[in-house]
Design an enzyme around this catalytic site. Structure first.
Site, PDB file in Angstrom:
ATOM      1  N   ASN A   7       0.857  -1.189   0.000  1.00 24.69           N
ATOM      2  CA  ASN A   7       0.000   0.000   0.000  1.00 24.69           C
ATOM      3  C   ASN A   7       0.898   1.246   0.000  1.00 24.69           C
ATOM      4  O   ASN A   7       1.738   1.409   0.889  1.00 24.69           O
ATOM      5  CB  ASN A   7      -0.890  -0.040   1.253  1.00 24.69           C
ATOM      6  CG  ASN A   7      -1.822   1.153   1.338  1.00 24.69           C
ATOM      7  OD1 ASN A   7      -1.411   2.287   1.114  1.00 24.69           O
ATOM      8  ND2 ASN A   7      -3.069   0.917   1.680  1.00 24.69           N
ATOM      9  N   HIS A  10       1.012   6.244   1.831  1.00 21.36           N
ATOM     10  CA  HIS A  10       1.831   7.191   2.591  1.00 21.36           C
ATOM     11  C   HIS A  10       3.018   7.744   1.818  1.00 21.36           C
ATOM     12  O   HIS A  10       3.681   8.665   2.292  1.00 21.36           O
ATOM     13  CB  HIS A  10       2.198   6.592   3.946  1.00 21.36           C
ATOM     14  CG  HIS A  10       0.952   6.360   4.760  1.00 21.36           C
ATOM     15  ND1 HIS A  10       0.083   7.400   5.056  1.00 21.36           N
ATOM     16  CD2 HIS A  10       0.381   5.235   5.246  1.00 21.36           C
ATOM     17  CE1 HIS A  10      -0.951   6.902   5.715  1.00 21.36           C
ATOM     18  NE2 HIS A  10      -0.799   5.599   5.842  1.00 21.36           N
ATOM     19  N   HIS A  43      -5.665   3.685  -1.562  1.00 18.52           N
ATOM     20  CA  HIS A  43      -6.990   3.991  -1.027  1.00 18.52           C
ATOM     21  C   HIS A  43      -7.345   5.415  -1.468  1.00 18.52           C
ATOM     22  O   HIS A  43      -6.728   6.372  -1.004  1.00 18.52           O
ATOM     23  CB  HIS A  43      -6.945   3.880   0.505  1.00 18.52           C
ATOM     24  CG  HIS A  43      -8.267   4.077   1.173  1.00 18.52           C
ATOM     25  ND1 HIS A  43      -8.451   3.884   2.529  1.00 18.52           N
ATOM     26  CD2 HIS A  43      -9.491   4.448   0.700  1.00 18.52           C
ATOM     27  CE1 HIS A  43      -9.700   4.130   2.846  1.00 18.52           C
ATOM     28  NE2 HIS A  43     -10.360   4.486   1.760  1.00 18.52           N
ATOM     29  N   ARG A  45      -9.372   8.026  -0.815  1.00 18.43           N
ATOM     30  CA  ARG A  45     -10.315   8.464   0.223  1.00 18.43           C
ATOM     31  C   ARG A  45     -11.190   9.590  -0.302  1.00 18.43           C
ATOM     32  O   ARG A  45     -10.780  10.343  -1.171  1.00 18.43           O
ATOM     33  CB  ARG A  45      -9.541   8.946   1.458  1.00 18.43           C
ATOM     34  CG  ARG A  45      -9.081   7.816   2.337  1.00 18.43           C
ATOM     35  CD  ARG A  45      -8.473   8.360   3.621  1.00 18.43           C
ATOM     36  NE  ARG A  45      -8.319   7.287   4.576  1.00 18.43           N
ATOM     37  CZ  ARG A  45      -9.231   6.983   5.506  1.00 18.43           C
ATOM     38  NH1 ARG A  45     -10.333   7.694   5.626  1.00 18.43           N
ATOM     39  NH2 ARG A  45      -9.028   5.972   6.322  1.00 18.43           N
ATOM     40  N   ARG A  49      -6.989  12.745   1.088  1.00 16.02           N
ATOM     41  CA  ARG A  49      -5.900  13.206   1.958  1.00 16.02           C
ATOM     42  C   ARG A  49      -4.522  12.692   1.516  1.00 16.02           C
ATOM     43  O   ARG A  49      -3.523  13.281   1.837  1.00 16.02           O
ATOM     44  CB  ARG A  49      -6.173  12.833   3.414  1.00 16.02           C
ATOM     45  CG  ARG A  49      -6.116  11.353   3.680  1.00 16.02           C
ATOM     46  CD  ARG A  49      -6.222  11.063   5.159  1.00 16.02           C
ATOM     47  NE  ARG A  49      -7.581  11.231   5.638  1.00 16.02           N
ATOM     48  CZ  ARG A  49      -8.053  10.610   6.715  1.00 16.02           C
ATOM     49  NH1 ARG A  49      -7.260   9.819   7.406  1.00 16.02           N
ATOM     50  NH2 ARG A  49      -9.291  10.776   7.105  1.00 16.02           N
ATOM     51  N   GLU A  69      -8.731   0.607  -3.108  1.00 16.98           N
ATOM     52  CA  GLU A  69      -9.637   0.599  -1.952  1.00 16.98           C
ATOM     53  C   GLU A  69     -10.563   1.798  -2.057  1.00 16.98           C
ATOM     54  O   GLU A  69     -10.089   2.921  -2.262  1.00 16.98           O
ATOM     55  CB  GLU A  69      -8.841   0.710  -0.651  1.00 16.98           C
ATOM     56  CG  GLU A  69      -8.053  -0.507  -0.304  1.00 16.98           C
ATOM     57  CD  GLU A  69      -7.243  -0.284   0.964  1.00 16.98           C
ATOM     58  OE1 GLU A  69      -7.440   0.728   1.662  1.00 16.98           O
ATOM     59  OE2 GLU A  69      -6.394  -1.131   1.239  1.00 16.98           O
ATOM     60  N   THR A 100      -8.252   3.310   8.540  1.00 16.70           N
ATOM     61  CA  THR A 100      -9.471   2.496   8.541  1.00 16.70           C
ATOM     62  C   THR A 100      -9.558   1.702   9.844  1.00 16.70           C
ATOM     63  O   THR A 100      -8.799   0.759  10.054  1.00 16.70           O
ATOM     64  CB  THR A 100      -9.474   1.553   7.314  1.00 16.70           C
ATOM     65  OG1 THR A 100      -8.988   2.280   6.191  1.00 16.70           O
ATOM     66  CG2 THR A 100     -10.867   1.038   7.025  1.00 16.70           C
ATOM     67  N   GLU A 150     -10.969  -9.375   2.997  1.00 14.32           N
ATOM     68  CA  GLU A 150      -9.705  -9.010   3.640  1.00 14.32           C
ATOM     69  C   GLU A 150     -10.008  -8.873   5.122  1.00 14.32           C
ATOM     70  O   GLU A 150     -10.862  -8.073   5.513  1.00 14.32           O
ATOM     71  CB  GLU A 150      -9.145  -7.709   3.065  1.00 14.32           C
ATOM     72  CG  GLU A 150      -7.804  -7.352   3.698  1.00 14.32           C
ATOM     73  CD  GLU A 150      -7.029  -6.319   2.900  1.00 14.32           C
ATOM     74  OE1 GLU A 150      -7.050  -6.362   1.654  1.00 14.32           O
ATOM     75  OE2 GLU A 150      -6.406  -5.457   3.539  1.00 14.32           O
ATOM     76  N   HIS A 191      -3.896  -4.499   7.594  1.00 15.88           N
ATOM     77  CA  HIS A 191      -3.953  -3.434   8.591  1.00 15.88           C
ATOM     78  C   HIS A 191      -2.990  -3.636   9.756  1.00 15.88           C
ATOM     79  O   HIS A 191      -3.071  -4.618  10.487  1.00 15.88           O
ATOM     80  CB  HIS A 191      -5.347  -3.206   9.171  1.00 15.88           C
ATOM     81  CG  HIS A 191      -5.480  -1.808   9.684  1.00 15.88           C
ATOM     82  ND1 HIS A 191      -5.777  -0.742   8.872  1.00 15.88           N
ATOM     83  CD2 HIS A 191      -5.247  -1.295  10.897  1.00 15.88           C
ATOM     84  CE1 HIS A 191      -5.757   0.355   9.575  1.00 15.88           C
ATOM     85  NE2 HIS A 191      -5.430   0.062  10.816  1.00 15.88           N
ATOM     86  N   GLY A 192      -2.126  -2.665   9.895  1.00 22.15           N
ATOM     87  CA  GLY A 192      -1.234  -2.586  11.060  1.00 22.15           C
ATOM     88  C   GLY A 192      -0.113  -3.607  11.099  1.00 22.15           C
ATOM     89  O   GLY A 192       0.550  -3.731  12.122  1.00 22.15           O
TER      90      GLY A 192
HETATM   91  N1  PXP Z   1      -5.859  -3.082   3.904  1.00 22.63           N
HETATM   92  C1  PXP Z   1      -6.858  -2.186   3.994  1.00 22.63           C
HETATM   93  C2  PXP Z   1      -8.211  -2.593   3.507  1.00 22.63           C
HETATM   94  C3  PXP Z   1      -6.635  -0.884   4.510  1.00 22.63           C
HETATM   95  O1  PXP Z   1      -7.642  -0.009   4.589  1.00 22.63           O
HETATM   96  C4  PXP Z   1      -5.332  -0.546   4.920  1.00 22.63           C
HETATM   97  C5  PXP Z   1      -5.069   0.827   5.461  1.00 22.63           C
HETATM   98  O2  PXP Z   1      -5.303   1.781   4.492  1.00 22.63           O
HETATM   99  C6  PXP Z   1      -4.318  -1.498   4.779  1.00 22.63           C
HETATM  100  C7  PXP Z   1      -4.614  -2.774   4.295  1.00 22.63           C
HETATM  101  C8  PXP Z   1      -2.903  -1.203   5.130  1.00 22.63           C
HETATM  102  O3  PXP Z   1      -2.779  -0.943   6.477  1.00 22.63           O
HETATM  103  P1  PXP Z   1      -1.391  -0.437   7.055  1.00 22.63           P
HETATM  104  O4  PXP Z   1      -1.071   0.854   6.365  1.00 22.63           O
HETATM  105  O5  PXP Z   1      -1.648  -0.295   8.510  1.00 22.63           O
HETATM  106  O6  PXP Z   1      -0.368  -1.503   6.730  1.00 22.63           O
END
Ligand code: PXP
Length: 238
Positions: A7, A10, A43, A45, A49, A69, A100, A150, A191-192
């Site tokens: 992803n 950032h 993503h 948004r 952002r 996303e 998210t 997911e 996520h995370g």
């Molecule tokens: N998967 C989904 C569906 C997400 O919304 C996000 C965060 O945007 C991620 C994965 C990636 O999460 P992280 O940036 O915490 O690795």
């Protein structure tokens, strides 16, 4: 073979901090693929952002397997259909959240999700629903006819990072992954996640794809994107 999706939201966050064109998400996406990522996630948004419409447009024109996303609404659905990414993951979105924070409310948005998924599936776009690890959400996901789910891994990631006992959450995720797999739904995780969480979750055979963003981009500042992807792939593709 399990897959890694990187992803790059950032990268856009850093670019936007100065309002210019550097670092360029498109270039970083190409590099990530060259270094061993299987797909790129962005993503878009509603408040734009980080990733902007132009990033999506440019990435959609490449051969990079793109996972878009989007929030579950018709405006975003139309944007997805127009840009035709290979994959779409539907996610909940709150304007004030930092990231998210949880999975979709598949019960409340059942009809809307079913409609959007059918529109995307008709265009041969692989669909995924970002859900919390519950059997009920998987049953609804099956009814919605999504290709993939997911699983939101935020809770287990936090437990691992805080060095707390994560075995109960791991069991729940495993049970859900096995159940979804028996229903013919492909299972992803996101996520995370960091190295440790990836290592722990990669032991669940039913999880076929890992979508990781913040940690990879953060770690790349220290050891370089090539090294992070190499290291994380060692856990995923062992
Ligand atoms: N998967 C989904 C569906 C997400 O919304 C996000 C965060 O945007 C991620 C994965 C990636 O999460 P992280 O940036 O915490 O690795």
């Amino acid at each position: 073979m399990k897959r890694l999706g990187v992803n790059i939201d950032h990268v856009a966050t850093i670019r936007n901090a100065r309002g210019g064109i550097h670092p360029n998400p498109l270039n970083i996406a190409k590099q990530a693929i060259n270094f061993g990522a299987d797909s790129i996630t962005i993503h878009l948004r509603e408040d734009r952002r980080h990733i902007k419409d132009n990033d999506l447009k440019k990435l959609s024109k490449t051969k990079i397997p793109l996972n878009l996303e989007i929030a579950c609404n018709y405006k975003m659905m139309k944007i997805a259909l127009k840009n035709n990414p290979k994959f779409v993951c539907l996610v909940p979105e709150k304007r004030k959240e930092l990231t998210t924070e949880g999975g979709l409310n598949v019960v409340k948005y059942y009809r809307k999700l079913k409609f959007i998924v059918s529109k995307l599936n008709n265009k041969k776009i692989r669909t995924s629903l970002f859900i919390n690890p519950t059997i009920k959400d998987i049953i609804y996901s099956k009814r919605i006819n999504t290709n993939c789910i997911e699983i939101h891994t935020g809770k287990i990631s936090n437990l691992i990072k805080m060095k707390k006992n994560y075995s109960k959450e791991l069991k729940i995720i495993k049970k859900c992954a096995i159940y979804a797999n028996t229903l013919g739904i492909e299972v992803h995780a996101g996520h995370g996640m960091d190295y440790k969480t990836t290592k722990v979750l990669s032991k669940i055979n039913e999880i076929k794809e890992f979508n990781i963003g913040h940690y990879i981009i953060g770690e790349a500042i220290s050891i370089g994107l090539k090294n992070v992807i190499k290291r994380i792939n060692k856990f995923i593709k062992k």
